[in-house]
Write a protein that holds these residues in place. Structure first.
Motif, PDB file in Angstrom:
ATOM      1  N   SER A  67     -72.492 -55.562 -36.000  1.00 40.90           N
ATOM      2  CA  SER A  67     -71.626 -54.702 -35.199  1.00 40.90           C
ATOM      3  C   SER A  67     -71.915 -54.884 -33.711  1.00 40.90           C
ATOM      4  CB  SER A  67     -71.830 -53.239 -35.591  1.00 40.90           C
ATOM      5  OG  SER A  67     -71.131 -52.387 -34.693  1.00 40.90           O
ATOM      6  N   ARG A  68     -70.877 -54.976 -32.927  1.00 41.51           N
ATOM      7  CA  ARG A  68     -71.065 -55.092 -31.477  1.00 41.51           C
ATOM      8  C   ARG A  68     -71.621 -53.803 -30.889  1.00 41.51           C
ATOM      9  NH1 ARG A  68     -66.252 -57.750 -31.805  1.00 41.51           N
ATOM     10  NH2 ARG A  68     -64.981 -56.126 -30.822  1.00 41.51           N
ATOM     11  N   SER A  69     -71.635 -52.730 -31.660  1.00 37.34           N
ATOM     12  CA  SER A  69     -72.192 -51.476 -31.151  1.00 37.34           C
ATOM     13  C   SER A  69     -73.691 -51.591 -30.906  1.00 37.34           C
ATOM     14  CB  SER A  69     -71.919 -50.333 -32.130  1.00 37.34           C
ATOM     15  OG  SER A  69     -72.594 -50.552 -33.364  1.00 37.34           O
ATOM     16  N   SER A 101     -69.077 -60.840 -34.923  1.00 41.06           N
ATOM     17  CA  SER A 101     -69.331 -59.442 -34.584  1.00 41.06           C
ATOM     18  C   SER A 101     -68.083 -58.624 -34.868  1.00 41.06           C
ATOM     19  CB  SER A 101     -69.724 -59.308 -33.111  1.00 41.06           C
ATOM     20  OG  SER A 101     -68.667 -59.712 -32.266  1.00 41.06           O
ATOM     21  N   LEU A 103     -66.138 -54.475 -34.808  1.00 39.50           N
ATOM     22  CA  LEU A 103     -66.070 -53.080 -34.389  1.00 39.50           C
ATOM     23  C   LEU A 103     -65.040 -52.389 -35.250  1.00 39.50           C
ATOM     24  CD1 LEU A 103     -66.199 -52.891 -30.480  1.00 39.50           C
ATOM     25  CD2 LEU A 103     -67.872 -51.986 -32.088  1.00 39.50           C
ATOM     26  N   ASP A 127     -69.953 -48.891 -39.333  1.00 39.41           N
ATOM     27  CA  ASP A 127     -69.390 -47.602 -39.728  1.00 39.41           C
ATOM     28  C   ASP A 127     -68.646 -47.725 -41.059  1.00 39.41           C
ATOM     29  OD1 ASP A 127     -66.474 -48.130 -39.298  1.00 39.41           O
ATOM     30  OD2 ASP A 127     -67.111 -48.388 -37.224  1.00 39.41           O
ATOM     31  N   PRO A 217     -75.740 -41.272 -27.221  1.00 38.82           N
ATOM     32  CA  PRO A 217     -74.867 -42.425 -27.453  1.00 38.82           C
ATOM     33  C   PRO A 217     -73.887 -42.699 -26.306  1.00 38.82           C
ATOM     34  CG  PRO A 217     -74.144 -40.547 -28.761  1.00 38.82           C
ATOM     35  CD  PRO A 217     -75.444 -40.152 -28.139  1.00 38.82           C
ATOM     36  N   GLU A 220     -75.840 -46.097 -21.657  1.00 36.92           N
ATOM     37  CA  GLU A 220     -76.279 -47.447 -21.954  1.00 36.92           C
ATOM     38  C   GLU A 220     -77.642 -47.372 -22.623  1.00 36.92           C
ATOM     39  OE1 GLU A 220     -74.719 -50.333 -21.605  1.00 36.92           O
ATOM     40  OE2 GLU A 220     -72.912 -49.326 -20.833  1.00 36.92           O
ATOM     41  N   TYR A 221     -77.943 -48.354 -23.466  1.00 40.78           N
ATOM     42  CA  TYR A 221     -79.121 -48.276 -24.325  1.00 40.78           C
ATOM     43  C   TYR A 221     -80.404 -48.018 -23.536  1.00 40.78           C
ATOM     44  CZ  TYR A 221     -82.333 -49.454 -28.079  1.00 40.78           C
ATOM     45  OH  TYR A 221     -83.341 -49.415 -29.015  1.00 40.78           O
TER      46      TYR A 221
END
Length: 347
Positions: A67-69, A101, A103, A127, A217, A220-221
Protein backbone atom coordinates in the motif's frame (compact mmCIF):
# COMPACT_ATOMS: atom_id res chain seq x y z
CA UNK A 1 -14.03 -10.76 -27.15
CA UNK A 2 -13.66 -12.72 -23.91
CA UNK A 3 -13.84 -10.66 -20.74
CA UNK A 4 -10.82 -11.72 -18.71
CA UNK A 5 -12.18 -9.76 -15.78
CA UNK A 6 -14.95 -12.26 -15.04
CA UNK A 7 -14.66 -13.65 -11.53
CA UNK A 8 -15.78 -16.92 -9.93
CA UNK A 9 -18.22 -14.90 -7.85
CA UNK A 10 -19.90 -13.62 -11.02
CA UNK A 11 -19.95 -17.12 -12.50
CA UNK A 12 -21.60 -18.46 -9.35
CA UNK A 13 -24.31 -15.79 -9.49
CA UNK A 14 -24.96 -16.44 -13.18
CA UNK A 15 -25.09 -20.21 -12.73
CA UNK A 16 -27.13 -20.02 -9.52
CA UNK A 17 -24.64 -22.08 -7.51
CA UNK A 18 -22.07 -21.46 -4.76
CA UNK A 19 -18.55 -20.17 -5.31
CA UNK A 20 -17.19 -23.49 -4.03
CA UNK A 21 -19.27 -25.40 -6.59
CA UNK A 22 -17.91 -23.23 -9.41
CA UNK A 23 -14.35 -23.76 -8.20
CA UNK A 24 -14.77 -27.57 -8.08
CA UNK A 25 -16.39 -27.64 -11.49
CA UNK A 26 -13.67 -25.58 -13.16
CA UNK A 27 -10.88 -27.62 -11.53
CA UNK A 28 -12.49 -30.98 -12.33
CA UNK A 29 -12.74 -31.93 -8.68
CA UNK A 30 -15.16 -34.62 -7.43
CA UNK A 31 -18.32 -34.03 -5.44
CA UNK A 32 -20.57 -32.63 -8.21
CA UNK A 33 -23.15 -34.15 -10.50
CA UNK A 34 -22.24 -34.16 -14.17
CA UNK A 35 -25.25 -31.94 -14.87
CA UNK A 36 -24.04 -29.28 -12.43
CA UNK A 37 -20.50 -29.47 -13.77
CA UNK A 38 -21.72 -29.10 -17.35
CA UNK A 39 -23.93 -26.14 -16.39
CA UNK A 40 -21.02 -24.30 -14.74
CA UNK A 41 -18.64 -24.97 -17.65
CA UNK A 42 -21.26 -23.77 -20.12
CA UNK A 43 -21.79 -20.50 -18.22
CA UNK A 44 -18.03 -20.01 -17.92
CA UNK A 45 -17.61 -20.42 -21.67
CA UNK A 46 -20.48 -18.02 -22.43
CA UNK A 47 -19.06 -15.35 -20.09
CA UNK A 48 -15.50 -15.75 -21.39
CA UNK A 49 -13.99 -16.78 -18.07
CA UNK A 50 -10.17 -16.69 -18.16
CA UNK A 51 -9.21 -20.32 -17.57
CA UNK A 52 -5.56 -19.31 -17.23
CA UNK A 53 -6.52 -18.55 -13.63
CA UNK A 54 -6.73 -22.30 -13.07
CA UNK A 55 -3.13 -22.88 -14.11
CA UNK A 56 -1.34 -25.34 -11.85
CA UNK A 57 2.36 -25.76 -11.18
CA UNK A 58 5.00 -23.06 -10.77
CA UNK A 59 3.64 -19.54 -11.31
CA UNK A 60 4.92 -17.70 -14.36
CA UNK A 61 5.05 -14.35 -12.57
CA UNK A 62 4.70 -13.29 -8.94
CA UNK A 63 3.41 -9.82 -8.07
CA UNK A 64 4.58 -8.06 -4.88
CA UNK A 65 1.85 -5.65 -3.70
CA UNK A 66 2.08 -3.02 -0.99
CA UNK A 67 0.00 0.00 0.00
CA UNK A 68 1.25 3.47 -0.83
CA UNK A 69 -0.10 4.53 2.56
CA UNK A 70 3.12 3.15 4.09
CA UNK A 71 5.24 5.36 1.80
CA UNK A 72 7.73 4.21 -0.79
CA UNK A 73 9.81 1.08 -0.34
CA UNK A 74 12.90 3.29 -0.27
CA UNK A 75 11.42 5.22 2.67
CA UNK A 76 10.30 2.06 4.48
CA UNK A 77 13.33 -0.17 5.13
CA UNK A 78 11.28 -2.97 6.66
CA UNK A 79 9.40 -3.81 3.45
CA UNK A 80 12.56 -3.40 1.38
CA UNK A 81 13.99 -6.37 3.30
CA UNK A 82 10.78 -8.34 2.80
CA UNK A 83 10.97 -7.66 -0.95
CA UNK A 84 14.59 -8.81 -1.05
CA UNK A 85 13.62 -12.07 0.62
CA UNK A 86 10.90 -12.64 -1.95
CA UNK A 87 13.37 -11.93 -4.77
CA UNK A 88 15.76 -14.51 -3.33
CA UNK A 89 13.03 -17.15 -3.27
CA UNK A 90 12.12 -16.41 -6.89
CA UNK A 91 15.69 -16.39 -8.22
CA UNK A 92 16.55 -20.11 -8.29
CA UNK A 93 13.27 -21.35 -9.78
CA UNK A 94 13.39 -18.50 -12.30
CA UNK A 95 10.06 -16.91 -11.39
CA UNK A 96 9.91 -13.23 -12.43
CA UNK A 97 8.84 -10.82 -9.69
CA UNK A 98 7.17 -7.47 -10.30
CA UNK A 99 6.08 -4.75 -7.87
CA UNK A 100 2.85 -2.77 -7.58
CA UNK A 101 1.60 -0.22 -5.05
CA UNK A 102 -2.10 0.23 -4.36
CA UNK A 103 -4.53 2.58 -2.65
CA UNK A 104 -8.18 2.05 -1.81
CA UNK A 105 -10.53 3.39 -4.46
CA UNK A 106 -8.30 2.44 -7.39
CA UNK A 107 -9.04 -0.23 -10.00
CA UNK A 108 -6.83 -2.71 -8.23
CA UNK A 109 -8.10 -5.77 -10.10
CA UNK A 110 -7.42 -4.02 -13.41
CA UNK A 111 -3.89 -3.14 -12.34
CA UNK A 112 -3.21 -6.73 -11.32
CA UNK A 113 -4.45 -8.04 -14.67
CA UNK A 114 -2.12 -5.66 -16.51
CA UNK A 115 0.83 -7.16 -14.65
CA UNK A 116 -0.23 -10.60 -15.97
CA UNK A 117 0.68 -12.17 -12.63
CA UNK A 118 -0.65 -15.53 -11.55
CA UNK A 119 0.39 -15.36 -7.87
CA UNK A 120 0.16 -12.46 -5.40
CA UNK A 121 2.23 -11.53 -2.35
CA UNK A 122 0.70 -8.66 -0.36
CA UNK A 123 3.08 -7.02 2.13
CA UNK A 124 1.72 -4.98 5.04
CA UNK A 125 -1.70 -3.64 5.86
CA UNK A 126 -4.13 -2.81 3.10
CA UNK A 127 -7.65 -1.62 3.85
CA UNK A 128 -10.58 -4.07 3.61
CA UNK A 129 -11.83 -2.60 0.31
CA UNK A 130 -8.45 -3.11 -1.33
CA UNK A 131 -8.16 -6.57 0.22
CA UNK A 132 -11.47 -7.66 -1.28
CA UNK A 133 -10.39 -6.34 -4.67
CA UNK A 134 -7.23 -8.43 -4.43
CA UNK A 135 -9.13 -11.55 -3.39
CA UNK A 136 -11.63 -11.20 -6.21
CA UNK A 137 -8.79 -11.70 -8.69
CA UNK A 138 -8.92 -15.34 -7.53
CA UNK A 139 -5.18 -15.87 -7.79
CA UNK A 140 -2.99 -17.73 -5.28
CA UNK A 141 -2.40 -15.25 -2.46
CA UNK A 142 -0.11 -14.97 0.58
CA UNK A 143 -0.02 -12.06 3.02
CA UNK A 144 3.09 -10.83 4.86
CA UNK A 145 2.86 -8.68 8.01
CA UNK A 146 -0.92 -8.79 7.81
CA UNK A 147 -3.79 -11.13 8.64
CA UNK A 148 -7.04 -11.86 6.85
CA UNK A 149 -9.40 -14.79 7.53
CA UNK A 150 -9.22 -17.58 5.00
CA UNK A 151 -5.84 -16.51 3.57
CA UNK A 152 -2.33 -17.85 4.08
CA UNK A 153 -0.39 -15.34 6.23
CA UNK A 154 3.26 -15.05 7.26
CA UNK A 155 4.05 -12.89 10.30
CA UNK A 156 6.65 -12.59 13.00
CA UNK A 157 5.66 -13.31 16.60
CA UNK A 158 4.45 -9.76 17.27
CA UNK A 159 2.79 -10.60 20.57
CA UNK A 160 5.99 -12.01 22.05
CA UNK A 161 8.03 -9.18 20.56
CA UNK A 162 5.94 -6.53 22.31
CA UNK A 163 6.19 -8.52 25.55
CA UNK A 164 10.00 -8.90 25.27
CA UNK A 165 10.50 -5.18 24.69
CA UNK A 166 8.39 -4.19 27.68
CA UNK A 167 9.75 -6.88 29.98
CA UNK A 168 13.27 -5.66 29.24
CA UNK A 169 12.33 -2.18 30.43
CA UNK A 170 10.63 -3.63 33.50
CA UNK A 171 13.73 -5.68 34.29
CA UNK A 172 15.72 -2.44 34.12
CA UNK A 173 13.52 -0.98 36.88
CA UNK A 174 11.78 1.60 34.65
CA UNK A 175 8.88 3.09 36.60
CA UNK A 176 6.80 4.91 33.97
CA UNK A 177 6.85 2.91 30.73
CA UNK A 178 5.09 4.49 27.77
CA UNK A 179 4.46 3.23 24.25
CA UNK A 180 4.08 4.77 20.80
CA UNK A 181 2.03 2.81 18.27
CA UNK A 182 0.82 3.22 14.74
CA UNK A 183 -2.79 2.45 13.79
CA UNK A 184 -4.07 -0.44 15.90
CA UNK A 185 -6.12 -1.64 12.92
CA UNK A 186 -2.82 -3.01 11.61
CA UNK A 187 -2.44 -6.64 12.65
CA UNK A 188 1.20 -6.47 13.71
CA UNK A 189 0.74 -3.22 15.63
CA UNK A 190 -2.28 -4.50 17.55
CA UNK A 191 -0.37 -7.60 18.69
CA UNK A 192 2.68 -5.57 19.73
CA UNK A 193 0.36 -3.38 21.80
CA UNK A 194 -1.21 -6.48 23.33
CA UNK A 195 2.25 -7.78 24.26
CA UNK A 196 3.10 -4.40 25.83
CA UNK A 197 -0.01 -4.46 28.00
CA UNK A 198 0.41 -8.12 28.92
CA UNK A 199 3.93 -7.53 30.26
CA UNK A 200 2.67 -4.65 32.40
CA UNK A 201 -0.23 -6.74 33.69
CA UNK A 202 2.01 -9.68 34.56
CA UNK A 203 4.29 -7.29 36.45
CA UNK A 204 1.34 -5.98 38.46
CA UNK A 205 1.51 -2.55 36.86
CA UNK A 206 -1.72 -0.64 36.37
CA UNK A 207 -2.22 0.28 32.71
CA UNK A 208 -2.45 4.05 32.27
CA UNK A 209 -3.91 4.94 28.83
CA UNK A 210 -2.18 8.35 28.96
CA UNK A 211 1.13 6.54 28.55
CA UNK A 212 0.08 4.89 25.28
CA UNK A 213 -0.10 7.23 22.28
CA UNK A 214 -1.08 6.57 18.68
CA UNK A 215 0.61 8.33 15.79
CA UNK A 216 -1.54 11.10 14.34
CA UNK A 217 -2.51 9.89 10.83
CA UNK A 218 -3.04 13.46 9.64
CA UNK A 219 0.68 14.22 10.00
CA UNK A 220 3.65 13.20 7.89
CA UNK A 221 5.23 10.07 9.33
CA UNK A 222 8.30 11.73 10.86
CA UNK A 223 6.25 14.62 12.22
CA UNK A 224 3.82 12.14 13.77
CA UNK A 225 6.65 10.49 15.70
CA UNK A 226 7.86 13.82 17.04
CA UNK A 227 4.30 14.80 17.98
CA UNK A 228 3.78 11.52 19.83
CA UNK A 229 6.95 12.04 21.88
CA UNK A 230 5.96 15.63 22.60
CA UNK A 231 2.64 14.46 24.03
CA UNK A 232 4.41 11.99 26.29
CA UNK A 233 6.86 14.58 27.58
CA UNK A 234 3.99 16.93 28.41
CA UNK A 235 2.44 14.46 30.85
CA UNK A 236 2.53 15.56 34.51
CA UNK A 237 5.08 12.80 35.07
CA UNK A 238 7.01 12.16 31.90
CA UNK A 239 7.91 8.55 31.11
CA UNK A 240 11.35 7.22 31.93
CA UNK A 241 11.12 4.53 29.24
CA UNK A 242 9.38 4.19 25.85
CA UNK A 243 8.59 1.19 23.67
CA UNK A 244 8.08 2.32 20.06
CA UNK A 245 6.31 -0.06 17.68
CA UNK A 246 9.07 0.29 15.08
CA UNK A 247 12.65 1.51 14.88
CA UNK A 248 11.93 4.52 12.67
CA UNK A 249 9.50 5.91 15.23
CA UNK A 250 11.90 5.17 18.09
CA UNK A 251 14.75 7.02 16.38
CA UNK A 252 12.54 10.02 15.65
CA UNK A 253 11.42 10.10 19.30
CA UNK A 254 15.04 9.90 20.50
CA UNK A 255 15.96 12.81 18.27
CA UNK A 256 13.12 14.89 19.72
CA UNK A 257 14.18 14.06 23.30
CA UNK A 258 17.73 15.15 22.61
CA UNK A 259 16.45 18.42 21.16
CA UNK A 260 14.58 18.98 24.43
CA UNK A 261 17.77 18.57 26.42
CA UNK A 262 17.02 15.04 27.65
CA UNK A 263 19.63 12.32 27.77
CA UNK A 264 19.09 8.85 26.36
CA UNK A 265 19.15 6.49 28.21
CA UNK A 266 19.83 8.42 31.44
CA UNK A 267 16.53 10.37 31.34
CA UNK A 268 14.47 8.25 28.94
CA UNK A 269 15.21 4.71 27.79
CA UNK A 270 14.03 3.38 24.40
CA UNK A 271 13.26 0.06 22.74
CA UNK A 272 12.23 -0.16 19.09
CA UNK A 273 11.09 -2.99 16.82
CA UNK A 274 12.31 -4.47 13.49
CA UNK A 275 16.12 -4.08 13.82
CA UNK A 276 16.54 -2.13 10.61
CA UNK A 277 20.15 -1.37 9.69
CA UNK A 278 20.02 2.21 10.98
CA UNK A 279 19.09 1.03 14.48
CA UNK A 280 22.64 -0.09 15.25
CA UNK A 281 24.11 3.21 14.04
CA UNK A 282 21.88 5.84 15.65
CA UNK A 283 23.03 7.77 18.73
CA UNK A 284 22.81 5.97 21.03
CA UNK A 285 22.50 2.57 19.31
CA UNK A 286 18.91 1.38 19.59
CA UNK A 287 17.75 -1.65 21.56
CA UNK A 288 15.19 -3.40 19.39
CA UNK A 289 13.21 -6.56 18.71
CA UNK A 290 14.83 -8.41 15.84
CA UNK A 291 13.09 -10.58 13.31
CA UNK A 292 14.32 -12.11 10.08
CA UNK A 293 12.65 -9.66 7.71
CA UNK A 294 14.00 -11.31 4.60
CA UNK A 295 12.69 -14.67 5.84
CA UNK A 296 9.15 -13.23 5.90
CA UNK A 297 9.35 -12.48 2.18
CA UNK A 298 11.20 -15.70 1.39
CA UNK A 299 8.71 -17.97 3.17
CA UNK A 300 5.75 -16.23 1.55
CA UNK A 301 7.21 -16.39 -1.96
CA UNK A 302 8.20 -20.05 -1.58
CA UNK A 303 4.66 -20.89 -0.50
CA UNK A 304 3.34 -19.32 -3.70
CA UNK A 305 5.95 -21.03 -5.88
CA UNK A 306 5.22 -24.42 -4.32
CA UNK A 307 1.45 -23.93 -4.40
CA UNK A 308 1.18 -24.12 -0.62
CA UNK A 309 -1.47 -21.45 -0.13
CA UNK A 310 -3.97 -23.16 2.17
CA UNK A 311 -5.22 -20.77 4.88
CA UNK A 312 -2.70 -20.65 7.70
CA UNK A 313 -0.94 -18.11 9.94
CA UNK A 314 2.78 -18.88 10.12
CA UNK A 315 4.66 -17.09 12.91
CA UNK A 316 8.44 -16.56 12.72
CA UNK A 317 10.51 -16.15 15.92
CA UNK A 318 11.83 -12.86 17.30
CA UNK A 319 14.61 -11.92 19.73
CA UNK A 320 15.62 -8.90 21.77
CA UNK A 321 18.84 -7.12 20.77
CA UNK A 322 20.07 -5.01 23.69
CA UNK A 323 22.03 -1.86 22.90
CA UNK A 324 22.81 1.40 24.69
CA UNK A 325 19.44 3.15 24.30
CA UNK A 326 17.79 1.08 27.04
CA UNK A 327 20.59 0.40 29.50
CA UNK A 328 21.51 2.89 32.21
CA UNK A 329 25.26 3.55 32.40
CA UNK A 330 26.95 1.85 35.31
CA UNK A 331 28.11 4.30 37.96
CA UNK A 332 31.70 3.45 38.87
CA UNK A 333 31.80 2.12 42.38
CA UNK A 334 33.87 4.15 44.84
CA UNK A 335 36.49 1.91 46.37
CA UNK A 336 35.97 1.59 50.11
CA UNK A 337 38.90 2.64 52.29
CA UNK A 338 40.54 -0.37 53.90
CA UNK A 339 39.63 -0.78 57.52
CA UNK A 340 42.41 0.03 59.88
CA UNK A 341 43.35 -2.74 62.20
CA UNK A 342 42.76 -1.85 65.82
CA UNK A 343 45.99 -1.24 67.64
CA UNK A 344 46.83 -3.73 70.22
CA UNK A 345 47.06 -2.15 73.64
CA UNK A 346 49.56 -3.38 76.09
CA UNK A 347 48.10 -5.26 78.94
Amino acid sequence: MADKGVTIRELAEAAGVSIGTVSRALKGQPGLSEATRAQVLSVAQQMGYDTAKLRTGKPRRLLFIYSRSIGSLAANPFYSYVLHGAETACRDPGVPLSIMSVLGGEDIAGQIRRHEADALLVAGYIDPEAMEAVRQCELPLVLVDHFYPGVRCVNDDNLRGGWLATQHLLDGQAQRIAAIFGPLAHYSTSLRAKGFRRALYEAGRLFDPDYEVILDPSLEYRDAGRDAMRRLLELPERPDAVFAYNDSTAMTAIEYCREQGLRVPEDVRFVGYDDIEAAAHCKPPLTTVKMDKEALGYVAARALIEGDVAPNDASLPVELVVRESSVLPQVPAVAAAPERKARKTAA
